[in-house]
Design a protein around this motif. Structure first.
Motif, mmCIF file in Angstrom:
data_model
loop_
_atom_site.group_PDB
_atom_site.id
_atom_site.type_symbol
_atom_site.label_atom_id
_atom_site.label_comp_id
_atom_site.label_asym_id
_atom_site.label_seq_id
_atom_site.Cartn_x
_atom_site.Cartn_y
_atom_site.Cartn_z
ATOM 1 N N THR A 11 39.505 27.161 48.072
ATOM 2 C CA THR A 11 40.538 26.177 48.393
ATOM 3 C C THR A 11 41.895 26.829 48.221
ATOM 4 O OG1 THR A 11 40.576 25.411 46.092
ATOM 5 C CG2 THR A 11 39.140 24.214 47.624
ATOM 6 N N PRO A 12 42.939 26.290 48.878
ATOM 7 C CA PRO A 12 44.286 26.806 48.604
ATOM 8 C C PRO A 12 44.617 26.613 47.131
ATOM 9 C CG PRO A 12 44.253 25.395 50.553
ATOM 10 C CD PRO A 12 42.926 25.218 49.882
ATOM 11 N N GLY A 13 45.393 27.513 46.597
ATOM 12 C CA GLY A 13 45.756 27.414 45.186
ATOM 13 C C GLY A 13 45.999 28.795 44.621
ATOM 14 N N PRO A 14 45.840 28.962 43.325
ATOM 15 C CA PRO A 14 46.089 30.258 42.693
ATOM 16 C C PRO A 14 45.205 31.351 43.289
ATOM 17 C CG PRO A 14 45.809 28.532 41.036
ATOM 18 C CD PRO A 14 45.412 27.952 42.347
ATOM 19 N N ARG A 15 45.762 32.549 43.352
ATOM 20 C CA ARG A 15 45.011 33.696 43.841
ATOM 21 C C ARG A 15 44.972 34.759 42.747
ATOM 22 N NH1 ARG A 15 47.184 35.907 49.339
ATOM 23 N NH2 ARG A 15 45.192 37.028 49.243
ATOM 24 N N VAL A 16 43.820 35.365 42.591
ATOM 25 C CA VAL A 16 43.619 36.401 41.586
ATOM 26 C C VAL A 16 43.130 37.658 42.282
ATOM 27 C CG1 VAL A 16 42.252 37.106 39.575
ATOM 28 C CG2 VAL A 16 43.119 34.750 39.742
ATOM 29 N N ALA A 17 43.707 38.795 41.917
ATOM 30 C CA ALA A 17 43.257 40.095 42.420
ATOM 31 C C ALA A 17 42.419 40.781 41.350
ATOM 32 C CB ALA A 17 44.440 40.975 42.799
ATOM 33 N N TYR A 18 41.281 41.275 41.760
ATOM 34 C CA TYR A 18 40.379 42.039 40.896
ATOM 35 C C TYR A 18 40.581 43.492 41.284
ATOM 36 C CZ TYR A 18 35.794 43.205 38.724
ATOM 37 O OH TYR A 18 34.771 43.713 37.953
ATOM 38 N N ALA A 19 41.368 44.222 40.507
ATOM 39 C CA ALA A 19 41.755 45.580 40.888
ATOM 40 C C ALA A 19 40.611 46.551 40.658
ATOM 41 C CB ALA A 19 42.981 46.021 40.094
ATOM 42 N N THR A 20 40.275 47.293 41.704
ATOM 43 C CA THR A 20 39.185 48.257 41.654
ATOM 44 C C THR A 20 39.639 49.528 42.355
ATOM 45 O OG1 THR A 20 36.827 48.573 42.164
ATOM 46 C CG2 THR A 20 38.121 47.317 43.762
ATOM 47 N N CYS A 21 38.714 50.443 42.632
ATOM 48 C CA CYS A 21 39.052 51.668 43.346
ATOM 49 C C CYS A 21 37.955 51.979 44.350
ATOM 50 C CB CYS A 21 39.275 52.837 42.381
ATOM 51 S SG CYS A 21 37.809 53.395 41.501
ATOM 52 N N ARG A 22 38.161 52.995 45.122
ATOM 53 C CA ARG A 22 37.219 53.354 46.178
ATOM 54 C C ARG A 22 35.986 54.052 45.604
ATOM 55 N NH1 ARG A 22 42.338 54.295 47.612
ATOM 56 N NH2 ARG A 22 43.144 53.342 49.521
ATOM 57 N N GLY A 23 34.839 53.800 46.231
ATOM 58 C CA GLY A 23 33.640 54.568 45.949
ATOM 59 C C GLY A 23 33.009 54.333 44.597
ATOM 60 N N VAL A 24 33.145 53.133 44.044
ATOM 61 C CA VAL A 24 32.530 52.851 42.755
ATOM 62 C C VAL A 24 31.503 51.730 42.898
ATOM 63 C CG1 VAL A 24 34.563 53.560 41.472
ATOM 64 C CG2 VAL A 24 34.286 51.148 42.078
ATOM 65 N N GLU A 25 30.562 51.715 41.981
ATOM 66 C CA GLU A 25 29.583 50.639 41.923
ATOM 67 C C GLU A 25 29.876 49.806 40.678
ATOM 68 O OE1 GLU A 25 24.726 49.889 41.720
ATOM 69 O OE2 GLU A 25 25.542 51.921 41.849
ATOM 70 N N ASP A 26 30.547 48.713 40.869
ATOM 71 C CA ASP A 26 30.951 47.838 39.774
ATOM 72 C C ASP A 26 30.023 46.632 39.785
ATOM 73 O OD1 ASP A 26 32.105 46.061 38.033
ATOM 74 O OD2 ASP A 26 34.100 46.108 38.917
ATOM 75 N N VAL A 27 29.035 46.636 38.886
ATOM 76 C CA VAL A 27 28.026 45.580 38.886
ATOM 77 C C VAL A 27 28.581 44.251 38.397
ATOM 78 C CG1 VAL A 27 26.154 47.237 38.587
ATOM 79 C CG2 VAL A 27 27.209 46.201 36.570
ATOM 80 N N GLU A 28 29.769 44.259 37.807
ATOM 81 C CA GLU A 28 30.330 43.017 37.292
ATOM 82 C C GLU A 28 31.232 42.322 38.305
ATOM 83 O OE1 GLU A 28 30.292 44.013 32.551
ATOM 84 O OE2 GLU A 28 32.187 44.316 33.603
ATOM 85 N N MET A 29 31.594 43.011 39.375
ATOM 86 C CA MET A 29 32.595 42.485 40.287
ATOM 87 C C MET A 29 32.138 41.204 40.988
ATOM 88 S SD MET A 29 34.674 44.424 43.321
ATOM 89 C CE MET A 29 33.195 44.963 44.179
ATOM 90 N N LEU A 30 31.029 41.237 41.680
ATOM 91 C CA LEU A 30 30.606 40.056 42.440
ATOM 92 C C LEU A 30 30.314 38.849 41.549
ATOM 93 C CD1 LEU A 30 28.421 41.616 45.279
ATOM 94 C CD2 LEU A 30 30.770 40.764 45.405
ATOM 95 N N PRO A 31 29.653 39.022 40.391
ATOM 96 C CA PRO A 31 29.466 37.857 39.515
ATOM 97 C C PRO A 31 30.782 37.253 39.041
ATOM 98 C CG PRO A 31 27.904 39.584 38.929
ATOM 99 C CD PRO A 31 28.851 40.188 39.929
ATOM 100 N N VAL A 32 31.781 38.091 38.777
ATOM 101 C CA VAL A 32 33.074 37.558 38.329
ATOM 102 C C VAL A 32 33.782 36.837 39.474
ATOM 103 C CG1 VAL A 32 35.390 38.199 37.540
ATOM 104 C CG2 VAL A 32 33.366 39.193 36.444
ATOM 105 N N LEU A 33 33.760 37.418 40.677
ATOM 106 C CA LEU A 33 34.385 36.746 41.813
ATOM 107 C C LEU A 33 33.715 35.404 42.088
ATOM 108 C CD1 LEU A 33 34.933 39.698 44.323
ATOM 109 C CD2 LEU A 33 36.569 38.704 42.713
ATOM 110 N N ALA A 34 32.390 35.372 41.956
ATOM 111 C CA ALA A 34 31.679 34.107 42.169
ATOM 112 C C ALA A 34 32.043 33.079 41.093
ATOM 113 C CB ALA A 34 30.176 34.360 42.173
ATOM 114 N N ALA A 35 32.240 33.550 39.860
ATOM 115 C CA ALA A 35 32.627 32.629 38.783
ATOM 116 C C ALA A 35 34.019 32.067 39.032
ATOM 117 C CB ALA A 35 32.559 33.346 37.439
ATOM 118 N N PHE A 36 34.924 32.879 39.557
ATOM 119 C CA PHE A 36 36.238 32.357 39.931
ATOM 120 C C PHE A 36 36.094 31.274 40.997
ATOM 121 C CE2 PHE A 36 38.429 36.171 38.121
ATOM 122 C CZ PHE A 36 39.434 35.501 37.436
ATOM 123 N N ALA A 37 35.254 31.517 41.981
ATOM 124 C CA ALA A 37 35.063 30.535 43.050
ATOM 125 C C ALA A 37 34.554 29.214 42.494
ATOM 126 C CB ALA A 37 34.102 31.084 44.096
#
Length: 297
Positions: A11-37
């Motif tokens: 929904t429109p509202g606050p936006r959060v950036a999850y800062a990462t870098c190229r070529g990494v496998e961050d197993v926590e990223m998608l679960p955290v983005l889903a929790a924000f959603a």
């Protein structure tokens, strides 16, 4: 602005950036983005050094898997300062400036925090002392055992120290602690000022076993609290990971304090991603939730 790697825009509202870098496998990223959603907040994974990103479009930038900063520390810190002038950064810039160079351990030791015995060798200096049977030599700006040597050959250790110095890098020399092969390291994780969970981790050098959740011993918890109390910006930390090992006499000591881009082992805590998100939401404009109000349920 470039298309983010992953985004969840409920929904429109606050936006959060999850800062990462190229070529990494961050197993926590998608679960955290889903929790924000699930919390009703738009969250996106964004490359920290992508020049096309408008960081002012976000109300909060989480420093997460920016694991290539060790190759570009000056550029990374310059980016962090610019970004902090536009939006909220977690963890904050003064923390990043100090924590991205492991000489912070020397400052903590001077403040009375017990650390793994360490000899520091700046460029142009020679290694003196460090008369341990097995040595670990690494640069003060590194992660994941990059450019780290474990050896029983002092000549090899001296050569590695010299090579680091020739490249303008400060070396740190420590004894290898064989007890970590049995006990491993204990990492205590803190979110928003409160203890969250602890993990038993396999040693980075030699041997290894699966990372598992554990309850910290009382002396480990006390040391972690002492470590964090020695950080001037302690009250501003969104997350912290305190890595401890035991010396041969059984006493716990600090091996590393991760305040920049640590893996938080959220999968080993029930509701881990939601706990990080709950802590992060307090930093959004207009939020009045008390600090440290993150349940361990």
């Amino acid at each position: 602005m470039s298309t983010p790697l992953h985004s969840v825009l409920p929904t429109p509202g606050p936006r959060v950036a999850y800062a990462t870098c190229r070529g990494v496998e961050d197993v926590e990223m998608l679960p955290v983005l889903a929790a924000f959603a699930r919390a009703g907040v738009s969250a996106e994974a964004v490359i920290w050094d992508d020049p096309s990103v408008d960081w002012s479009a976000y109300q909060l930038v989480l420093i997460r898997s920016v694991w290539d900063y060790i190759l570009h520390r000056d550029a990374f810190l310059a980016w962090a300062r610019r970004t902090a002038a536009l939006t909220r950064l977690a963890n904050p810039v003064p923390v990043l400036e100090r924590n991205t160079d492991k000489t912070y351990l020397r400052e903590l030791a001077e403040a009375g925090v017990p650390i793994v015995p360490t000899v520091w060798v700046a460029p142009g200096e020679e290694l003196a002392g460090a008369d341990w049977p097995e040595l670990v030599v690494k640069p003060t700006v590194s992660s994941g055992a990059r450019d780290t040597l474990r050896t029983t050959d002092r000549a090899e250790a001296l050569a590695h120290v010299a090579a680091l110095g020739a490249a303008g890098r400060t070396a740190m020399v420590q004894p290898y602690l064989p007890m970590v092969e049995d006990e491993g390291e204990t990492s205590l994780l803190y979110l928003d000022g409160g203890f969250s969970h602890a993990v038993r981790r396999g040693p980075m050098l030699g041997g290894g076993f699966e990372d598992v959740a554990r309850e910290p011993d009382a002396d480990q918890l006390a040391l972690a609290e002492q470590v964090l109390a020695a950080i001037p910006q302690c009250a501003e930390l969104l997350y912290a990971r305190v890595d401890l090992v035991r010396l041969p006499d059984g006493s716990p000591v600090l091996i590393e304090l991760e305040l920049t881009e640590p893996r938080l082992f959220l999968g080993l805590r029930p509701g881990g991603p939601e706990a990080l998100v709950a802590a992060a939401l307090r930093l959004l404009p207009g939020n009045t939730r008390p600090r440290g109000d993150v349940s361990r349920a």
